[in-house]
Design a protein around this motif. Structure first.
Motif, short mmCIF file in Angstrom:
data_model
loop_
_atom_site.label_atom_id
_atom_site.label_comp_id
_atom_site.label_asym_id
_atom_site.label_seq_id
_atom_site.Cartn_x
_atom_site.Cartn_y
_atom_site.Cartn_z
N MET A 56 -54.81 33.79 5.22
CA MET A 56 -54.42 32.42 3.87
C MET A 56 -53.71 31.83 4.16
O MET A 56 -52.74 32.24 4.86
CB MET A 56 -54.16 33.74 2.90
CG MET A 56 -53.37 33.46 2.03
SD MET A 56 -52.65 34.46 0.60
CE MET A 56 -53.12 36.12 0.53
N THR A 57 -53.17 30.97 3.32
CA THR A 57 -52.55 30.48 3.35
C THR A 57 -52.19 29.72 2.51
O THR A 57 -51.74 29.29 1.03
CB THR A 57 -52.90 28.62 3.44
OG1 THR A 57 -54.05 28.47 4.47
CG2 THR A 57 -52.28 27.17 4.07
N LYS A 58 -50.46 29.85 2.80
CA LYS A 58 -48.98 29.94 2.13
C LYS A 58 -49.36 27.74 1.89
O LYS A 58 -48.45 27.35 2.55
CB LYS A 58 -48.37 30.48 2.45
CG LYS A 58 -47.89 31.95 2.04
CD LYS A 58 -47.03 32.89 2.48
CE LYS A 58 -47.05 33.74 2.14
NZ LYS A 58 -46.08 34.81 2.10
N VAL A 59 -48.81 27.66 0.62
CA VAL A 59 -48.29 26.19 0.11
C VAL A 59 -46.99 25.86 -0.56
O VAL A 59 -46.65 27.18 -1.50
CB VAL A 59 -49.78 25.18 -0.28
CG1 VAL A 59 -49.30 23.31 -1.10
CG2 VAL A 59 -51.12 25.23 0.14
N LYS A 60 -46.15 25.53 -0.01
CA LYS A 60 -45.10 25.37 -1.04
C LYS A 60 -44.23 23.88 -1.44
O LYS A 60 -44.57 22.89 -0.55
CB LYS A 60 -43.54 25.71 -0.16
CG LYS A 60 -42.38 25.80 -0.28
CD LYS A 60 -41.09 25.96 0.40
CE LYS A 60 -39.91 25.90 -0.31
NZ LYS A 60 -38.97 26.28 0.75
N LEU A 61 -44.32 23.92 -2.20
CA LEU A 61 -43.51 22.22 -2.68
C LEU A 61 -42.46 22.08 -3.37
O LEU A 61 -41.85 23.49 -4.09
CB LEU A 61 -44.39 21.97 -3.96
CG LEU A 61 -46.23 22.10 -4.29
CD1 LEU A 61 -47.25 21.61 -5.84
CD2 LEU A 61 -46.07 20.78 -3.12
N GLU A 62 -41.81 20.79 -2.66
CA GLU A 62 -40.69 20.84 -2.63
C GLU A 62 -39.89 19.95 -2.68
O GLU A 62 -40.85 18.78 -2.48
CB GLU A 62 -40.04 21.23 -1.81
CG GLU A 62 -38.56 21.22 -1.50
CD GLU A 62 -38.09 21.75 0.11
OE1 GLU A 62 -36.44 21.95 -0.29
OE2 GLU A 62 -38.53 22.57 0.62
N GLN A 63 -39.17 19.49 -4.06
CA GLN A 63 -38.42 18.20 -4.48
C GLN A 63 -37.21 17.99 -4.08
O GLN A 63 -36.32 18.84 -3.80
CB GLN A 63 -38.23 18.39 -5.84
CG GLN A 63 -37.53 17.09 -6.41
CD GLN A 63 -37.43 16.95 -7.80
OE1 GLN A 63 -37.46 17.42 -8.53
NE2 GLN A 63 -37.28 15.72 -8.24
N VAL A 64 -37.96 16.93 -2.96
CA VAL A 64 -36.16 16.61 -2.35
C VAL A 64 -35.95 15.26 -2.50
O VAL A 64 -36.15 14.12 -3.00
CB VAL A 64 -36.79 16.55 -1.08
CG1 VAL A 64 -36.09 16.17 0.19
CG2 VAL A 64 -37.56 17.63 0.21
N VAL A 65 -34.70 15.17 -3.21
CA VAL A 65 -33.98 14.02 -3.08
C VAL A 65 -33.31 12.83 -1.99
O VAL A 65 -32.91 13.10 -1.37
CB VAL A 65 -32.53 14.56 -4.32
CG1 VAL A 65 -31.61 13.80 -4.85
CG2 VAL A 65 -32.60 15.41 -5.48
N LEU A 66 -33.90 11.50 -3.12
CA LEU A 66 -33.65 11.10 -1.77
C LEU A 66 -32.41 10.11 -2.35
O LEU A 66 -31.83 9.46 -1.29
CB LEU A 66 -34.46 9.95 -1.37
CG LEU A 66 -36.16 10.75 -1.17
CD1 LEU A 66 -37.28 9.66 -0.83
CD2 LEU A 66 -35.25 11.06 0.40
N GLU A 67 -32.42 9.69 -3.39
CA GLU A 67 -31.12 8.51 -4.01
C GLU A 67 -30.70 9.21 -5.37
O GLU A 67 -31.96 8.75 -6.37
CB GLU A 67 -31.26 7.07 -3.77
CG GLU A 67 -30.47 6.15 -4.89
CD GLU A 67 -31.05 5.07 -4.22
OE1 GLU A 67 -30.20 4.16 -5.38
OE2 GLU A 67 -32.07 4.82 -3.62
N GLU A 68 -29.14 9.55 -5.86
CA GLU A 68 -28.60 9.85 -6.78
C GLU A 68 -29.37 8.88 -7.95
O GLU A 68 -28.07 7.72 -7.38
CB GLU A 68 -27.45 9.86 -7.13
CG GLU A 68 -27.74 11.67 -6.79
CD GLU A 68 -28.60 12.90 -7.46
OE1 GLU A 68 -28.14 12.54 -8.91
OE2 GLU A 68 -28.82 13.52 -6.76
N LEU A 69 -29.44 9.18 -9.21
CA LEU A 69 -29.66 6.93 -9.61
C LEU A 69 -28.45 7.73 -11.38
O LEU A 69 -28.10 8.81 -11.36
CB LEU A 69 -30.85 7.19 -11.03
CG LEU A 69 -31.93 7.02 -10.10
CD1 LEU A 69 -33.39 7.21 -10.83
CD2 LEU A 69 -32.10 5.60 -8.85
N GLU A 70 -28.40 6.58 -11.47
CA GLU A 70 -26.96 6.56 -12.47
C GLU A 70 -27.35 7.32 -13.55
O GLU A 70 -28.42 6.66 -14.02
CB GLU A 70 -26.48 4.99 -13.08
CG GLU A 70 -25.50 4.90 -12.36
CD GLU A 70 -24.87 3.39 -12.92
OE1 GLU A 70 -24.37 3.56 -14.45
OE2 GLU A 70 -24.71 2.14 -11.93
N PRO A 71 -26.95 7.78 -14.74
CA PRO A 71 -27.46 8.95 -15.10
C PRO A 71 -27.15 7.92 -16.75
O PRO A 71 -25.58 7.84 -17.43
CB PRO A 71 -26.40 10.14 -16.00
CG PRO A 71 -25.22 9.30 -14.66
CD PRO A 71 -25.68 9.15 -13.73
#
Length: 90
Positions: free
Chosen positions: A1-16
């Protein structure tokens, strides 16, 4: 069995900046992909207050052609917990 993990990485913060019209969204898309020499298709994810949370280029095509699969668009939206999305290309 293979485990898969999706992760969001913040590269740059944008102005809100709250998106109140299509002109607001166009400014963001033009700043990010407007001067590219290739076709680019991007997703802008918004929270419940219409403030951008994620901007992601989901596909880069050739000089004059691009094929985008819906799964790539929805993957970004789901991983970002987006309330709504705006799609755009140059």
């Amino acid at each position: 069995m293979t485990k898969v993990k999706l992760e969001q990485v913040v590269l740059e913060e944008l102005e809100p900046v709250k998106i109140t019209s299509s002109k607001d969204a166009i400014k963001i898309f033009m700043a990010e992909i407007g001067k590219s020499d290739r076709e680019k298709f991007a997703v802008l994810c918004l929270n419940t207050k219409n403030i951008p949370t994620t901007f992601q280029v989901v596909h880069t095509g050739a000089l004059n052609i691009m094929v985008v699969h819906p799964r790539e668009v929805f993957k970004v939206a789901v991983l970002s917990n987006a309330n709504s999305i705006i799609l755009g290309h140059n």
